[in-house]
Design a protein around this motif. Structure first.
Motif, PDB file in Angstrom:
ATOM      1  N   MET A   1       0.753  -1.165   0.153  1.00  0.00           N
ATOM      2  CA  MET A   1      -0.004  -0.051  -0.066  1.00  0.00           C
ATOM      3  C   MET A   1       0.981   1.246  -0.029  1.00  0.00           C
ATOM      4  O   MET A   1       1.695   1.432   0.669  1.00  0.00           O
ATOM      5  N   THR A   2       0.539   2.129  -0.833  1.00  0.00           N
ATOM      6  CA  THR A   2       1.458   3.367  -1.153  1.00  0.00           C
ATOM      7  C   THR A   2       1.267   4.271  -0.103  1.00  0.00           C
ATOM      8  O   THR A   2       0.263   4.215   0.651  1.00  0.00           O
ATOM      9  N   THR A   3       2.365   5.133   0.256  1.00  0.00           N
ATOM     10  CA  THR A   3       2.149   6.340   1.293  1.00  0.00           C
ATOM     11  C   THR A   3       0.879   7.076   0.877  1.00  0.00           C
ATOM     12  O   THR A   3       0.185   7.493   1.865  1.00  0.00           O
ATOM     13  N   LEU A   4       0.617   7.491  -0.359  1.00  0.00           N
ATOM     14  CA  LEU A   4      -0.446   8.169  -0.522  1.00  0.00           C
ATOM     15  C   LEU A   4      -1.778   7.684  -0.289  1.00  0.00           C
ATOM     16  O   LEU A   4      -2.672   8.235   0.148  1.00  0.00           O
ATOM     17  N   VAL A   5      -1.886   6.270  -0.429  1.00  0.00           N
ATOM     18  CA  VAL A   5      -3.235   5.604  -0.174  1.00  0.00           C
ATOM     19  C   VAL A   5      -3.350   5.462   1.490  1.00  0.00           C
ATOM     20  O   VAL A   5      -4.375   5.594   1.904  1.00  0.00           O
ATOM     21  N   LEU A   6      -2.161   5.263   2.208  1.00  0.00           N
ATOM     22  CA  LEU A   6      -2.055   5.174   3.645  1.00  0.00           C
ATOM     23  C   LEU A   6      -2.899   6.621   4.141  1.00  0.00           C
ATOM     24  O   LEU A   6      -3.445   6.502   5.070  1.00  0.00           O
ATOM     25  N   GLY A   7      -2.205   7.654   3.577  1.00  0.00           N
ATOM     26  CA  GLY A   7      -2.620   8.921   4.040  1.00  0.00           C
ATOM     27  C   GLY A   7      -4.136   9.145   3.710  1.00  0.00           C
ATOM     28  O   GLY A   7      -4.855   9.858   4.468  1.00  0.00           O
ATOM     29  N   ALA A   8      -4.739   8.795   2.499  1.00  0.00           N
ATOM     30  CA  ALA A   8      -6.001   9.130   2.263  1.00  0.00           C
ATOM     31  C   ALA A   8      -6.786   8.103   3.154  1.00  0.00           C
ATOM     32  O   ALA A   8      -7.892   8.512   3.697  1.00  0.00           O
ATOM     33  N   ARG A   9      -6.238   7.180   3.326  1.00  0.00           N
ATOM     34  CA  ARG A   9      -6.936   6.176   4.454  1.00  0.00           C
ATOM     35  C   ARG A   9      -7.223   6.772   5.821  1.00  0.00           C
ATOM     36  O   ARG A   9      -8.276   6.718   6.237  1.00  0.00           O
ATOM     37  N   ALA A  10      -6.140   7.315   6.065  1.00  0.00           N
ATOM     38  CA  ALA A  10      -6.108   7.959   7.371  1.00  0.00           C
ATOM     39  C   ALA A  10      -6.996   9.025   7.330  1.00  0.00           C
ATOM     40  O   ALA A  10      -7.634   9.344   8.542  1.00  0.00           O
ATOM     41  N   ALA A  11      -7.085   9.902   6.239  1.00  0.00           N
ATOM     42  CA  ALA A  11      -7.900  11.012   6.386  1.00  0.00           C
ATOM     43  C   ALA A  11      -9.432  10.668   6.340  1.00  0.00           C
ATOM     44  O   ALA A  11     -10.167  11.308   7.088  1.00  0.00           O
ATOM     45  N   VAL A  12      -9.644   9.714   5.706  1.00  0.00           N
ATOM     46  CA  VAL A  12     -10.927   9.135   5.661  1.00  0.00           C
ATOM     47  C   VAL A  12     -11.271   8.559   6.906  1.00  0.00           C
ATOM     48  O   VAL A  12     -12.454   8.883   7.476  1.00  0.00           O
ATOM     49  N   TRP A  13     -10.541   7.899   7.664  1.00  0.00           N
ATOM     50  CA  TRP A  13     -10.819   7.379   9.018  1.00  0.00           C
ATOM     51  C   TRP A  13     -11.150   8.393   9.900  1.00  0.00           C
ATOM     52  O   TRP A  13     -11.948   8.462  10.961  1.00  0.00           O
ATOM     53  N   ALA A  14     -10.346   9.435   9.731  1.00  0.00           N
ATOM     54  CA  ALA A  14     -10.425  10.878  10.681  1.00  0.00           C
ATOM     55  C   ALA A  14     -11.816  11.549  10.484  1.00  0.00           C
ATOM     56  O   ALA A  14     -12.268  12.011  11.202  1.00  0.00           O
ATOM     57  N   ALA A  15     -12.138  11.496   9.221  1.00  0.00           N
ATOM     58  CA  ALA A  15     -13.359  11.931   8.731  1.00  0.00           C
ATOM     59  C   ALA A  15     -14.735  11.176   9.663  1.00  0.00           C
ATOM     60  O   ALA A  15     -15.574  11.653  10.153  1.00  0.00           O
ATOM     61  N   LEU A  16     -14.477   9.858   9.512  1.00  0.00           N
ATOM     62  CA  LEU A  16     -15.428   9.023  10.070  1.00  0.00           C
ATOM     63  C   LEU A  16     -15.525   9.533  11.700  1.00  0.00           C
ATOM     64  O   LEU A  16     -16.558   8.955  12.051  1.00  0.00           O
ATOM     65  N   GLY A  17     -14.489   9.604  12.073  1.00  0.00           N
ATOM     66  CA  GLY A  17     -14.263   9.725  13.698  1.00  0.00           C
ATOM     67  C   GLY A  17     -14.969  11.107  14.130  1.00  0.00           C
ATOM     68  O   GLY A  17     -15.227  11.154  15.336  1.00  0.00           O
ATOM     69  N   THR A  18     -15.564  11.886  13.265  1.00  0.00           N
ATOM     70  CA  THR A  18     -16.151  13.171  13.588  1.00  0.00           C
ATOM     71  C   THR A  18     -17.604  12.753  13.417  1.00  0.00           C
ATOM     72  O   THR A  18     -18.486  13.511  13.985  1.00  0.00           O
ATOM     73  N   VAL A  19     -18.186  11.533  12.995  1.00  0.00           N
ATOM     74  CA  VAL A  19     -19.500  11.488  12.931  1.00  0.00           C
ATOM     75  C   VAL A  19     -19.903  10.394  14.223  1.00  0.00           C
ATOM     76  O   VAL A  19     -19.281   9.722  14.566  1.00  0.00           O
ATOM     77  N   ARG A  20     -21.000  10.950  14.720  1.00  0.00           N
ATOM     78  CA  ARG A  20     -21.337  10.159  16.035  1.00  0.00           C
ATOM     79  C   ARG A  20     -22.640   9.456  15.971  1.00  0.00           C
ATOM     80  O   ARG A  20     -23.437   9.947  15.077  1.00  0.00           O
ATOM     81  N   ASP A  21     -22.563   8.479  16.896  1.00  0.00           N
ATOM     82  CA  ASP A  21     -24.180   7.782  16.875  1.00  0.00           C
ATOM     83  C   ASP A  21     -24.934   8.975  17.506  1.00  0.00           C
ATOM     84  O   ASP A  21     -24.489   9.308  18.770  1.00  0.00           O
ATOM     85  N   PRO A  22     -26.229   9.200  17.006  1.00  0.00           N
ATOM     86  CA  PRO A  22     -26.944  10.264  17.624  1.00  0.00           C
ATOM     87  C   PRO A  22     -27.435  10.145  19.043  1.00  0.00           C
ATOM     88  O   PRO A  22     -27.390  10.975  19.847  1.00  0.00           O
ATOM     89  N   GLU A  23     -27.812   8.785  19.368  1.00  0.00           N
ATOM     90  CA  GLU A  23     -28.212   8.559  20.633  1.00  0.00           C
ATOM     91  C   GLU A  23     -27.001   8.458  21.751  1.00  0.00           C
ATOM     92  O   GLU A  23     -27.118   8.830  22.865  1.00  0.00           O
ATOM     93  N   LEU A  24     -25.864   7.727  21.332  1.00  0.00           N
ATOM     94  CA  LEU A  24     -24.851   7.622  22.227  1.00  0.00           C
ATOM     95  C   LEU A  24     -23.830   8.745  22.634  1.00  0.00           C
ATOM     96  O   LEU A  24     -23.038   8.733  23.338  1.00  0.00           O
ATOM     97  N   ASP A  25     -23.865   9.543  21.471  1.00  0.00           N
ATOM     98  CA  ASP A  25     -22.890  10.773  21.444  1.00  0.00           C
ATOM     99  C   ASP A  25     -21.366  10.488  21.550  1.00  0.00           C
ATOM    100  O   ASP A  25     -20.557  10.686  22.227  1.00  0.00           O
ATOM    101  N   GLU A  26     -21.188   9.126  20.667  1.00  0.00           N
ATOM    102  CA  GLU A  26     -19.598   8.721  20.619  1.00  0.00           C
ATOM    103  C   GLU A  26     -19.455   8.372  19.304  1.00  0.00           C
ATOM    104  O   GLU A  26     -20.479   8.215  18.345  1.00  0.00           O
ATOM    105  N   PRO A  27     -18.088   8.506  18.792  1.00  0.00           N
ATOM    106  CA  PRO A  27     -17.684   8.495  17.300  1.00  0.00           C
ATOM    107  C   PRO A  27     -18.031   6.943  16.925  1.00  0.00           C
ATOM    108  O   PRO A  27     -17.859   5.872  17.775  1.00  0.00           O
ATOM    109  N   LEU A  28     -18.566   6.966  15.736  1.00  0.00           N
ATOM    110  CA  LEU A  28     -18.530   5.630  14.996  1.00  0.00           C
ATOM    111  C   LEU A  28     -17.305   4.717  15.209  1.00  0.00           C
ATOM    112  O   LEU A  28     -17.601   3.449  15.416  1.00  0.00           O
TER     113      LEU A  28
END
Length: 231
Positions: A1-28
């Protein structure tokens, strides 16, 4: 896996970390609700989401998938996004609706009467109450006359400020620590004991629900605790 792909995957994971379960108020990502998160060499992201049970409420599920789509779609450099909820009775309807950028009512035509803004705000208000209890528990003194600036810096305080700002409530140092999340007004000192009791009940309820959801998810997918947040 290239560095570019790893960086993109990390950025996507970080974006998902901003999304919360609405009832639990915790990141997915913390809850283990992200089953798969990949980005290929061409910048195409594939996300698969899951929930603790087949019959989790479709309105909560729709919010989660729609919010995840919006968060990941904002990641620079992606060329495509394939995001789906799996193993849920309404997955097909939710996935089609989110992909078409439809609202909840249009997605569940003839079954849903209202969009989910009110539900979302209700859960953020609960998060404000729970956050108030977390901050007050660490004070060691009467919080009735205190401001947010009187509380020592902490992740819980930052989280409380963020939730209050989501609702357009006062969240600066000089603003009262005890605030009615429905009205935005400071809690009357005479009502502080009842307010704090309700805040404590809200927090314990949310934390209990979180524990139940985590346990059900682990049982459903035969996960260890270490595997929950790996995607």
């Amino acid at each position: 896996m290239t560095t570019l792909v790893l960086g993109a995957r990390a950025a996507v994971w970080a974006a998902l970390g901003t999304v919360r379960d609405p009832e639990l108020d915790e990141p997915l990502t913390d809850l283990g609700f992200v089953a798969r998160c990949e980005v290929d060499d061409e910048g195409h992201a594939v996300i698969r989401l899951r929930l603790p049970t087949y019959f989790c409420a479709p309105n909560f599920a729709f919010l989660m998938v729609a919010d995840a789509y919006d968060a990941v779609a904002g990641v620079p450099g992606l060329t495509g996004l394939d995001i789906k909820l799996e193993d849920h009775f309404a997955a097909d309807v939710i996935n089609r609706g989110v992909a078409a950028r439809q609202g909840f009512v249009a997605s569940f035509e003839g079954e849903a009467a209202d969009e989910l803004d009110t539900l979302r705000y209700d859960f953020v208000r609960k998060a404000v109450l729970a956050g108030t209890d977390r901050v007050c528990r660490s004070l060691g003194r009467d919080p009735r006359a205190l401001t947010l600036g009187d509380a020592p810096p902490s992740p819980d305080l930052d989280r409380l400020r963020a939730r209050r700002r989501e609702l357009g409530l006062p969240a600066e140092d000089g603003d009262p620590l005890l605030l009615d999340p429905a009205t935005g007004r400071a809690v009357d000192p005479a009502d502080a004991k009842r307010h704090l009791a309700f805040a404590r009940l809200t927090r314990t309820s949310m934390e209990a629900n979180s524990g139940v959801c985590r346990g059900m998810l682990r049982a459903r997918y035969a996960l260890t605790e270490d595997e929950e947040g790996t995607g």
